[in-house]
Design a protein around this motif. Structure first.
Motif, mmCIF file in Angstrom:
data_model
loop_
_atom_site.group_PDB
_atom_site.id
_atom_site.type_symbol
_atom_site.label_atom_id
_atom_site.label_comp_id
_atom_site.label_asym_id
_atom_site.label_seq_id
_atom_site.Cartn_x
_atom_site.Cartn_y
_atom_site.Cartn_z
ATOM 1 N N ARG A 126 55.139 41.948 55.381
ATOM 2 C CA ARG A 126 53.980 42.879 55.258
ATOM 3 C C ARG A 126 53.198 42.959 53.893
ATOM 4 N NH1 ARG A 126 53.487 46.368 59.577
ATOM 5 N NH2 ARG A 126 55.176 46.166 61.081
ATOM 6 N N VAL A 127 53.688 42.260 53.279
ATOM 7 C CA VAL A 127 53.200 42.129 51.755
ATOM 8 C C VAL A 127 52.578 40.813 51.183
ATOM 9 C CG1 VAL A 127 53.746 42.712 49.166
ATOM 10 C CG2 VAL A 127 54.755 44.187 50.821
ATOM 11 N N ASN A 128 51.490 40.818 50.603
ATOM 12 C CA ASN A 128 50.978 39.405 50.285
ATOM 13 C C ASN A 128 50.565 39.710 48.685
ATOM 14 O OD1 ASN A 128 49.953 36.632 51.121
ATOM 15 N ND2 ASN A 128 48.303 37.557 50.278
ATOM 16 N N VAL A 129 50.784 38.596 47.892
ATOM 17 C CA VAL A 129 50.374 38.694 46.465
ATOM 18 C C VAL A 129 49.885 37.450 46.192
ATOM 19 C CG1 VAL A 129 50.913 38.929 44.247
ATOM 20 C CG2 VAL A 129 52.204 40.199 45.646
ATOM 21 N N LYS A 130 48.525 37.247 45.759
ATOM 22 C CA LYS A 130 47.684 36.048 45.368
ATOM 23 C C LYS A 130 47.164 35.873 44.019
ATOM 24 C CE LYS A 130 44.057 37.455 48.547
ATOM 25 N NZ LYS A 130 44.659 38.798 48.745
ATOM 26 N N ALA A 131 47.042 35.118 43.536
ATOM 27 C CA ALA A 131 46.514 35.071 42.180
ATOM 28 C C ALA A 131 45.232 34.310 41.989
ATOM 29 C CB ALA A 131 47.525 34.509 41.363
ATOM 30 N N THR A 132 44.310 34.512 41.098
ATOM 31 C CA THR A 132 43.156 33.636 41.304
ATOM 32 C C THR A 132 42.586 33.864 39.813
ATOM 33 O OG1 THR A 132 40.745 33.196 42.142
ATOM 34 C CG2 THR A 132 41.422 35.703 41.866
ATOM 35 N N THR A 133 41.832 32.810 39.427
ATOM 36 C CA THR A 133 41.078 32.943 38.054
ATOM 37 C C THR A 133 39.512 33.341 38.393
ATOM 38 O OG1 THR A 133 40.024 30.785 38.034
ATOM 39 C CG2 THR A 133 42.570 31.190 37.468
ATOM 40 N N THR A 134 38.938 33.496 37.365
ATOM 41 C CA THR A 134 37.529 33.721 37.539
ATOM 42 C C THR A 134 36.646 32.471 36.729
ATOM 43 O OG1 THR A 134 37.482 35.051 35.304
ATOM 44 C CG2 THR A 134 37.362 36.018 37.616
ATOM 45 N N GLU A 135 37.281 31.503 36.684
ATOM 46 C CA GLU A 135 36.813 30.171 36.117
ATOM 47 C C GLU A 135 36.390 30.202 34.740
ATOM 48 O OE1 GLU A 135 34.435 28.464 39.279
ATOM 49 O OE2 GLU A 135 36.245 27.418 40.267
ATOM 50 N N GLY A 136 36.806 31.119 33.874
ATOM 51 C CA GLY A 136 36.554 31.278 32.525
ATOM 52 C C GLY A 136 35.531 32.376 32.377
ATOM 53 N N MET A 137 35.007 32.976 33.612
ATOM 54 C CA MET A 137 33.959 33.936 33.370
ATOM 55 C C MET A 137 34.430 35.637 33.032
ATOM 56 S SD MET A 137 31.253 32.861 36.326
ATOM 57 C CE MET A 137 32.493 32.614 37.769
ATOM 58 N N GLY A 138 33.831 36.104 32.285
ATOM 59 C CA GLY A 138 34.204 37.603 32.148
ATOM 60 C C GLY A 138 35.375 37.714 31.116
ATOM 61 N N PHE A 139 35.918 38.960 31.090
ATOM 62 C CA PHE A 139 37.109 39.260 30.344
ATOM 63 C C PHE A 139 38.449 38.735 30.814
ATOM 64 C CE2 PHE A 139 37.339 43.058 33.372
ATOM 65 C CZ PHE A 139 38.812 42.926 33.563
ATOM 66 N N THR A 140 38.572 38.648 32.412
ATOM 67 C CA THR A 140 39.773 37.995 32.615
ATOM 68 C C THR A 140 39.617 36.356 32.150
ATOM 69 O OG1 THR A 140 38.748 37.853 34.791
ATOM 70 C CG2 THR A 140 40.099 39.662 34.465
ATOM 71 N N GLY A 141 38.567 35.681 32.549
ATOM 72 C CA GLY A 141 38.299 34.538 32.274
ATOM 73 C C GLY A 141 38.403 34.005 30.750
ATOM 74 N N ARG A 142 38.004 34.996 29.907
ATOM 75 C CA ARG A 142 38.323 34.867 28.482
ATOM 76 C C ARG A 142 39.709 34.997 28.033
ATOM 77 N NH1 ARG A 142 33.400 37.212 28.498
ATOM 78 N NH2 ARG A 142 34.210 39.165 28.079
ATOM 79 N N ALA A 143 40.606 35.373 29.299
ATOM 80 C CA ALA A 143 42.129 35.725 28.791
ATOM 81 C C ALA A 143 41.959 36.929 27.821
ATOM 82 C CB ALA A 143 42.889 34.731 28.339
ATOM 83 N N GLU A 144 41.378 37.873 27.927
ATOM 84 C CA GLU A 144 41.414 39.062 27.396
ATOM 85 C C GLU A 144 42.283 40.058 27.971
ATOM 86 O OE1 GLU A 144 36.718 38.629 25.510
ATOM 87 O OE2 GLU A 144 37.460 40.669 26.633
ATOM 88 N N GLY A 145 42.421 39.908 29.175
ATOM 89 C CA GLY A 145 43.384 41.052 29.935
ATOM 90 C C GLY A 145 43.561 40.296 31.458
#
Ligand SMILES: [Zn+2]
Length: 157
Positions: A126-145
């Motif tokens: 009943r639980v699903n965890v998936k991970a994605t990137t933003t292909e380098g865009m935005g604060f997650t893409g810059r690996a700031e957080g």
């Protein structure tokens, strides 16, 4: 049935362990936070509290409280689950999307799912965890957080 959405984001910081979904991940940076910074568990708590109409994680566990300094976020999740169970609510299903450029999370998503399911007293199916990137865009893409979205469905069994 009741549905809730949770969103959380934390900034990377040196000198901290990286804990995601209760999994300790080998990485040079952890996440800055009053707690252990488990951004997945925080988003899940907010989705659950939202579905139950119980506000948000900051209301229940204020980051001004010394009680929660460095706390294992799974302790908070278990408290949220106890609140839900007190209201006669159980998990229908939970879907989590982690947005992170680094580290690579795919090897860890099954362990994360199992931790969340255990704390939720739910079948891991009943639980699903998936991970994605933003292909380098935005604060997650810059690996700031790392940012996390969670959607939870609660049912009255
Ligand atoms: Zn948080």
């Amino acid at each position: 049935m009741r549905i809730g959405h949770g969103y959380d984001a934390h900034r990377f910081a040196a000198g901290r362990a990286l804990v995601l979904g209760g999994v300790h991940i080998d990485h040079p940076l952890g996440l800055a936070a009053h707690s252990d910074g488990d951004v997945i568990v925080h988003a899940v708590c907010d989705a659950l509290l939202g579905a139950a109409g119980l506000g948000d994680i900051g209301r229940h566990f204020p980051d001004s409280s010394p009680e929660f300094a460095g706390v294992d976020s799974r302790v908070l999740l278990r408290r949220v689950v106890a609140l839900l169970e007190g209201q006669g609510l159980a998990l229908g299903n939970l879907d989590v999307t982690v947005v992170a450029q680094a580290p690579r999370l795919a090897p860890h998503v099954h362990a994360m799912r199992d931790h969340l399911a255990a704390d939720l007293h739910a079948d891991p199916a009943r639980v699903n965890v998936k991970a994605t990137t933003t292909e380098g865009m935005g604060f997650t893409g810059r690996a700031e957080g790392i940012a996390v979205h969670a959607v939870a469905l609660l049912v009255e069994p």
